[in-house]
Design an enzyme around this catalytic site. Structure first.
Site, PDB file in Angstrom:
ATOM      1  N   GLU A  95       7.840  -0.598  -0.725  1.00 51.81           N
ATOM      2  CA  GLU A  95       8.100  -0.044  -2.058  1.00 51.81           C
ATOM      3  C   GLU A  95       8.847   1.282  -1.934  1.00 51.81           C
ATOM      4  O   GLU A  95       9.814   1.549  -2.654  1.00 51.81           O
ATOM      5  CB  GLU A  95       6.779   0.156  -2.814  1.00 51.81           C
ATOM      6  CG  GLU A  95       6.993   0.648  -4.251  1.00 51.81           C
ATOM      7  CD  GLU A  95       5.694   0.959  -4.994  1.00 51.81           C
ATOM      8  OE1 GLU A  95       4.608   0.661  -4.476  1.00 51.81           O
ATOM      9  OE2 GLU A  95       5.792   1.523  -6.099  1.00 51.81           O
ATOM     10  N   CYS A 113      -4.191   4.832  -3.459  1.00 55.21           N
ATOM     11  CA  CYS A 113      -5.416   4.265  -2.863  1.00 55.21           C
ATOM     12  C   CYS A 113      -6.683   4.863  -3.433  1.00 55.21           C
ATOM     13  O   CYS A 113      -7.733   4.235  -3.426  1.00 55.21           O
ATOM     14  CB  CYS A 113      -5.462   4.529  -1.368  1.00 55.21           C
ATOM     15  SG  CYS A 113      -3.972   4.120  -0.529  1.00 55.21           S
ATOM     16  N   LYS A 133     -14.798   4.201  -7.003  1.00 53.80           N
ATOM     17  CA  LYS A 133     -14.518   2.782  -6.737  1.00 53.80           C
ATOM     18  C   LYS A 133     -15.318   1.881  -7.669  1.00 53.80           C
ATOM     19  O   LYS A 133     -14.924   0.752  -7.941  1.00 53.80           O
ATOM     20  CB  LYS A 133     -14.863   2.442  -5.278  1.00 53.80           C
ATOM     21  CG  LYS A 133     -13.888   3.014  -4.267  1.00 53.80           C
ATOM     22  CD  LYS A 133     -12.629   2.181  -4.132  1.00 53.80           C
ATOM     23  CE  LYS A 133     -11.606   2.864  -3.238  1.00 53.80           C
ATOM     24  NZ  LYS A 133     -10.246   2.365  -3.475  1.00 53.80           N
ATOM     25  N   CYS A 147     -11.331  10.354   2.187  1.00 55.76           N
ATOM     26  CA  CYS A 147     -12.504   9.507   1.908  1.00 55.76           C
ATOM     27  C   CYS A 147     -13.710   9.845   2.771  1.00 55.76           C
ATOM     28  O   CYS A 147     -14.850   9.617   2.369  1.00 55.76           O
ATOM     29  CB  CYS A 147     -12.148   8.050   2.100  1.00 55.76           C
ATOM     30  SG  CYS A 147     -10.694   7.576   1.164  1.00 55.76           S
ATOM     31  N   GLU A 168     -13.176   1.717 -10.649  1.00 57.75           N
ATOM     32  CA  GLU A 168     -11.965   0.956 -10.341  1.00 57.75           C
ATOM     33  C   GLU A 168     -12.241  -0.550 -10.383  1.00 57.75           C
ATOM     34  O   GLU A 168     -11.473  -1.329 -10.961  1.00 57.75           O
ATOM     35  CB  GLU A 168     -11.439   1.348  -8.956  1.00 57.75           C
ATOM     36  CG  GLU A 168     -10.139   0.651  -8.596  1.00 57.75           C
ATOM     37  CD  GLU A 168      -9.690   0.940  -7.174  1.00 57.75           C
ATOM     38  OE1 GLU A 168      -8.532   1.309  -6.986  1.00 57.75           O
ATOM     39  OE2 GLU A 168     -10.505   0.792  -6.239  1.00 57.75           O
ATOM     40  N   GLU A 219      -7.807  -4.883 -15.555  1.00 57.72           N
ATOM     41  CA  GLU A 219      -6.653  -5.471 -14.866  1.00 57.72           C
ATOM     42  C   GLU A 219      -7.011  -5.933 -13.446  1.00 57.72           C
ATOM     43  O   GLU A 219      -6.225  -6.614 -12.796  1.00 57.72           O
ATOM     44  CB  GLU A 219      -5.468  -4.492 -14.839  1.00 57.72           C
ATOM     45  CG  GLU A 219      -5.685  -3.167 -14.152  1.00 57.72           C
ATOM     46  CD  GLU A 219      -6.230  -2.072 -15.065  1.00 57.72           C
ATOM     47  OE1 GLU A 219      -6.892  -2.400 -16.069  1.00 57.72           O
ATOM     48  OE2 GLU A 219      -6.013  -0.881 -14.749  1.00 57.72           O
ATOM     49  N   SER A 247       2.672   4.785  -6.785  1.00 58.56           N
ATOM     50  CA  SER A 247       2.946   3.458  -6.228  1.00 58.56           C
ATOM     51  C   SER A 247       2.218   2.408  -7.052  1.00 58.56           C
ATOM     52  O   SER A 247       1.087   2.620  -7.493  1.00 58.56           O
ATOM     53  CB  SER A 247       2.455   3.413  -4.779  1.00 58.56           C
ATOM     54  OG  SER A 247       2.274   2.067  -4.376  1.00 58.56           O
ATOM     55  N   GLU A 292       3.377  -0.828   0.463  1.00 52.88           N
ATOM     56  CA  GLU A 292       3.751   0.500  -0.020  1.00 52.88           C
ATOM     57  C   GLU A 292       4.971   1.037   0.722  1.00 52.88           C
ATOM     58  O   GLU A 292       5.855   1.660   0.134  1.00 52.88           O
ATOM     59  CB  GLU A 292       2.561   1.456   0.143  1.00 52.88           C
ATOM     60  CG  GLU A 292       2.576   2.632  -0.817  1.00 52.88           C
ATOM     61  CD  GLU A 292       1.219   3.333  -0.843  1.00 52.88           C
ATOM     62  OE1 GLU A 292       0.547   3.268  -1.890  1.00 52.88           O
ATOM     63  OE2 GLU A 292       0.808   3.937   0.162  1.00 52.88           O
TER      64      GLU A 292
END
Lengths: 578, 157
Positions: free
Chosen positions: A283, A300, A359, A505, A362, A367, A320, A280
Site C-alpha cells: 500500500e 494496527c 482490541k 503493545c 475493535e 465492519e 492505512s 501495508e
C-alpha cells in the site's frame, strides 16, 4: 557536597542530595508501603500511607514528597508511625467497598496488600461510602467508583501520557471524585479504550471488561471449534502473571497452556502481522508511486485508530486501510480457515489473547464481520484475563513444557514478533519494503534509531535513489504532536508508525499490573531477542504467507485482500454546540 | 459581553482561564457556566473540557448548575463549625425556605457550603458575593437577607 548523610531506623545511610526519604529508604533496603506513589509519575502525596517519623519534628511527613536532609534521623517503623499508618488505611477503607473476596483485584490489589501489611483487623471507623453505579457502558473498560481511592494515577496517565484527559478529578477535598467528562458514561465521552488507566490503578476502580466466562462456555461446548490467536506482546509478559522474571520469553509455554485450556487450535497473530507488512508495504509503495495521500500512518493499534477517528477525523485518509493483525486473523479464520475445515460459521469461535483493552472494542466494530452476521473475532482476552483463566484452571505455567503453534497460522517471522514493541511495525515494514524495491538482500536488519522509549523516533532509508523518511510515535500525546505536524503541513515523512500505548503493545492497557518503564524496557529487550532467535526475520519470506497468497489471496492489494484484509474509518468526533 | 469577547479580551491562553470564567460568570443571570460554555472555553484555550470542568468544580466561586444572583456561602471549616455555623445554616434554610445546595424559587439566593474563607477571627462567617459577614448569630440572618433583597429590588427598578 553532593551527598547527604542520615540515619534510617538507626542505620547510617548516605544518599544523593535531593533524594526523597522513600527512595533513600529503598536504597537502604528498607521498604515503606505506598499507595498513590508510582515510580513513573509525579509525586502526589495524597494517600499519606508512606509517612515516617523524623526526630525533632512533630508531624509525620510523607516520605515520597520529603527530601532527605543532612543529619536527619528518621524511623519508618516506630510504634507511632505504624499506628498512624494503620489509622490512615482504616480511613481509606471506611470509604471503600471492601468486598475483597469477590473483587477483580483480590490478591492483586495494592490497598489490600498494605492493609494486610499494616495488620488491619478491624476498622475503628464507620464505613461512610455511598454506593454509586458501576459504569459498564464501555466495551473495553469498567469504572467502579466504589473502589476508587482518588490517588489520581489514572488521571495523570490519561492526561500527561495519552493527552486525552477524559477522566479527571472533579470537586475538592473530601468530596473529590474521579469522573469522565461532565460525569458522563465512558461510552459518551471521547475515550480511546486504551486502558492505560487500568494498568496504573492500584485497586479495582478501573479494569478491563472481563470475557472469561464467554470463553469458558465456548471451549466447553462440544459443538464448537474454538481457535485462539496470541498477540506478539503477550509472549514476553504473561510470565509475570506467574511470578516469572519480567522479560521472560515464554512462547512455547503459552502455546501449551492454551491447549490445556481446551482450545482446538493455537495460532499466532504474528502470522497476520507478517501479512499486514506485505499488504501495508505494498500500500505504501502504491501510494508513493501513484501520488496517494502521504504520509501513510499504520493502523494496527485500535486505541490509536479510535483516537484519530475521535480527535483528527479530517486526517483519516492518511491511515492505512489495512485491518489490524487481530482482525486480519479473524477475517481469514471466518473465510479461508472456515472453508478449509468445512465448518459452519456458527460453529467456529475465534478468541484473541491481546495486551490491549481497545482490541475488545475493535472486535465489536460492525465492519469487522466477513459475512455481515457473525463477528470475525468472538472474544478478546487481555494478558491479565488469560493469567486469571489459567489460575482458575489450576495450570502451573512455570512448569509447562514448550509446545509449537498449529499450522497453517503458526509459522511466523521475527518481523511479526517485533510488532509488540514501539518501532517494530516500522522496522518490519522497512525490512520488506527495502528488499521489494531494491531487489537487494538487506544485510543489517536492525534499525536501532527507531527502537526504544524515545517519544518520537525517525529514520531514513535509501530505496534506489528515493530517500524514504519515516517516523515512529508511541503514546497518544506523541501521536497528537505528529498529527499537529501533518495538519500544519510540516510532516515530510512517507510513513509513520503510531502506537497508542507507551512503549508499544508491550506496554498495552491489558498487560500485567504494576507495569513501569523499567518493565517496559525488559519486555522490549525480550521482544528483540525473540526476533533474533527466529530463523526467518522478514515478513515477505514467511512460507506461510507465500502459501496463503498462492493458494487463496492471489496477490497483495488484490480483490480478496481488499475484501478481507482492508477496512475503512469514519469520523467519530463528539460534536458539541459552538 | 459574549463569551468569545471575554476570551479575546483576556487572551487565548490557558493561564487566563480563571479570569475569563470569573468575568463571564459574573455577568450571567444564572451565575453559572454551562457545558457548552465549558466546551467553548476549552477549545479556545487549547485545554480539555475535563480540565476546565475540574477547575470549575474545584473553586466554590464557580458553578456548572444555575445559581441565584447572590450565592450565600457558609464556611464549613472547623473554627466556624465549633462557633456554631450549623445553627447559621439552620436559620438560613428557615429564612430562605430552601435546603443547603438549593436556589430560591425567585432565583435570588443560592445556599452553599465553602471551605475556609480566611476570617476565622470573625467565625462563624459567610460570604455573599464578594462581601464577608462575620461574628454571626442566628438573629442577624434575617437582616442580612433583607438587605440583599432590597439591593436586588433597587437594581431592577
Amino acid at each position: 557536597m553532593n551527598r547527604v548523610n542520615l540515619t534510617i531506623n538507626g542505620k547510617q545511610v548516605s544518599v544523593l542530595k535531593g533524594t526523597s526519604i522513600l527512595n533513600a529508604a529503598r536504597e537502604a533496603g528498607i521498604e515503606i508501603p505506598t499507595l498513590c506513589y508510582h515510580p513513573d509519575q509525579f509525586v502526589k502525596a495524597n494517600c499519606r500511607v508512606c509517612i515516617v517519623e523524623v526526630e525533632g519534628r512533630k508531624e509525620l511527613p510523607s516520605s515520597c514528597s520529603t527530601e532527605v536532609e543532612e543529619g536527619m534521623a528518621l524511623w519508618t517503623n516506630s510504634r507511632r508511625v505504624l499506628e498512624a499508618r494503620k489509622v490512615i488505611i482504616e480511613l481509606l477503607l471506611a470509604n471503600h467497598d471492601a468486598d475483597c473476596l469477590m473483587c477483580h483485584r483480590n490478591l492483586n490489589c495494592e490497598l489490600q496488600k498494605i492493609a494486610n501489611q499494616a495488620g488491619v483487623r478491624i476498622n475503628r471507623f464507620e464505613n461512610v461510602l455511598e454506593m454509586q453505579e458501576v459504569d459498564i457502558s464501555s466495551p473495553s473498560i469498567v469504572r467502579n467508583p466504589n473502589k476508587c481511592v482518588k490517588c489520581g494515577r489514572c488521571v495523570e496517565i490519561c492526561n500527561e501520557i495519552q493527552g486525552v484527559n477524559i477522566i479527571e478529578k472533579i470537586g475538592r477535598s473530601g468530596e473529590i471524585e474521579v469522573l469522565p467528562t461532565f460525569g458522563r458514561y465512558l461510552s459518551d465521552v471521547a475515550c480511546t479504550c486504551c486502558g492505560q488507566c487500568s494498568t496504573v490503578c492500584p485497586v479495582a476502580a478501573i479494569y478491563e471488561k472481563e470475557e472469561i466466562e464467554k470463553v469458558w462456555e465456548a471451549v466447553n461446548d462440544p459443538g464448537k471449534h474454538v481457535i485462539v490467536q496470541t498477540a506478539p506482546a503477550v509472549r514476553v509478559s504473561i510470565g509475570e502473571e506467574f511470578g516469572m522474571e519480567p522479560g521472560s520469553i515464554v512462547t512455547g509455554k503459552l502455546v501449551c497452556a492454551l491447549r490445556r485450556l481446551g482450545f482446538d487450535k493455537v495460532f499466532d497473530t504474528d502470522f497476520t502481522a507478517d501479512l499486514t507488512i506485505v499488504e501495508e508495504g505494498n500500500e505504501l509503495l502504491s501510494r508513493i508511486k501513484n501520488g496517494g495521500v502521504l504520509p501513510m500512518i499504520t493502523s494496527c493499534s485500535p486505541g490509536w485508530v479510535n483516537f484519530i477517528e475521535q480527535y483528527y477525523p479530517e486526517l483519516l485518509d492518511h491511515v492505512s486501510t489495512c485491518k489490524s493483525p487481530q482482525q486480519m486473523f479473524g477475517a481469514l479464520a471466518k473465510s479461508y480457515y472456515l472453508d478449509k475445515m468445512n465448518l459452519k460459521p456458527e460453529d467456529l469461535f475465534v478468541v484473541s489473547i491481546m495486551p490491549c483493552t481497545a482490541k475488545k472494542y475493535e472486535a465489536l466494530r460492525e465492519e469487522m464481520s466477513v459475512d455481515g452476521v457473525h463477528r470475525d473475532v468472538d472474544a478478546v482476552l487481555t494478558t491479565r484475563e488469560l493469567g486469571r483463566m489459567l489460575k482458575q484452571a489450576g495450570i502451573d505455567f512455570d512448569k509447562l513444557p514448550e509446545e509449537k503453534y498449529d499450522d497453517p497460522f503458526g509459522i511466523t517471522t521475527g518481523a511479526g514478533v517485533i510488532f509488540g514493541a514501539s518501532g517494530g511495525v516500522m522496522e518490519a515494514a522497512l525490512r520488506t519494503v527495502y528488499e521489494v524495491v531494491t531487489g537487494k538482500n538487506l544485510k543489517r536488519m536492525e534499525f536501532h534509531t527507531i527502537r526504544g522509549l524515545e517519544g518520537i523516533k525517525e529514520a531514513e532509508v535509501d530505496l534506489k535513489g528515493l530517500t524514504v523518511k519515516v517516523a515512529v510515535a508511541h503514546s497518544l500525546s506523541n501521536a497528537r504532536r505528529i498529527m499537529e505536524l501533518i495538519r500544519s503541513g510540516k510532516a515530510d515523512y512517507h510513513f509513520i508508525e503510531v502506537m497508542c500505548c507507551p512503549g508499544g503493545c508491550i506496554g498495552g492497557g491489558g498487560q500485567p499490573y504494576e507495569t513501569t518503564n523499567e518493565l517496559r524496557m525488559k519486555r522490549i529487550q525480550a521482544t528483540y531477542q525473540a526476533d533474533t532467535d527466529l530463523p526467518i526475520r522478514k515478513s515477505h519470506e514467511s512460507p506461510a504467507v507465500k502459501a496463503l497468497y498462492e493458494e487463496y489471496l492471489i496477490e497483495p492489494l488484490g480483490e480478496k485482500s481488499h475484501k478481507l484484509l482492508h477496512t475503512h474509518y469514519r469520523d467519530r468526533s463528539i460534536k458539541r454546540a459552538q | 459581553m459574549k463569551l468569545q469577547n471575554v476570551i479575546e479580551k483576556h487572551g487565548r491562553l490557558p493561564e487566563n482561564l480563571i479570569h475569563i470564567l470569573l468575568e463571564y460568570q459574573a455577568q450571567k443571570d444564572n451565575n453559572s457556566i454551562n457545558e457548552d460554555e465549558i466546551s467553548h472555553v476549552a477549545r479556545e484555550l487549547g485545554l480539555s473540557e475535563n480540565r476546565v470542568y475540574s477547575v470549575i468544580t474545584f473553586y466554590s466561586l464557580f458553578s456548572k448548575e444555575p445559581r441565584g444572583k447572590y450565592v450565600i456561602q457558609v464556611c464549613n471549616d472547623v473554627p466556624c463549625h465549633v462557633n456554631g455555623s450549623f445553627s447559621i445554616i439552620e436559620e438560613l434554610e428557615d429564612v430562605l425556605k430552601i435546603k443547603m445546595g438549593d436556589t430560591t424559587r425567585d432565583g435570588i439566593f443560592t445556599l452553599e457550603k465553602t471551605s475556609c474563607l480566611g476570617c476565622c477571627d470573625k467565625s462563624p462567617a459567610i460570604r455573599v458575593g464578594e462581601s464577608i459577614h462575620g461574628d454571626l448569630t442566628p438573629e442577624k440572618i434575617s437582616e442580612i437577607i433583607s438587605f440583599y433583597r432590597r439591593e436586588y429590588d433597587e437594581c431592577r427598578e
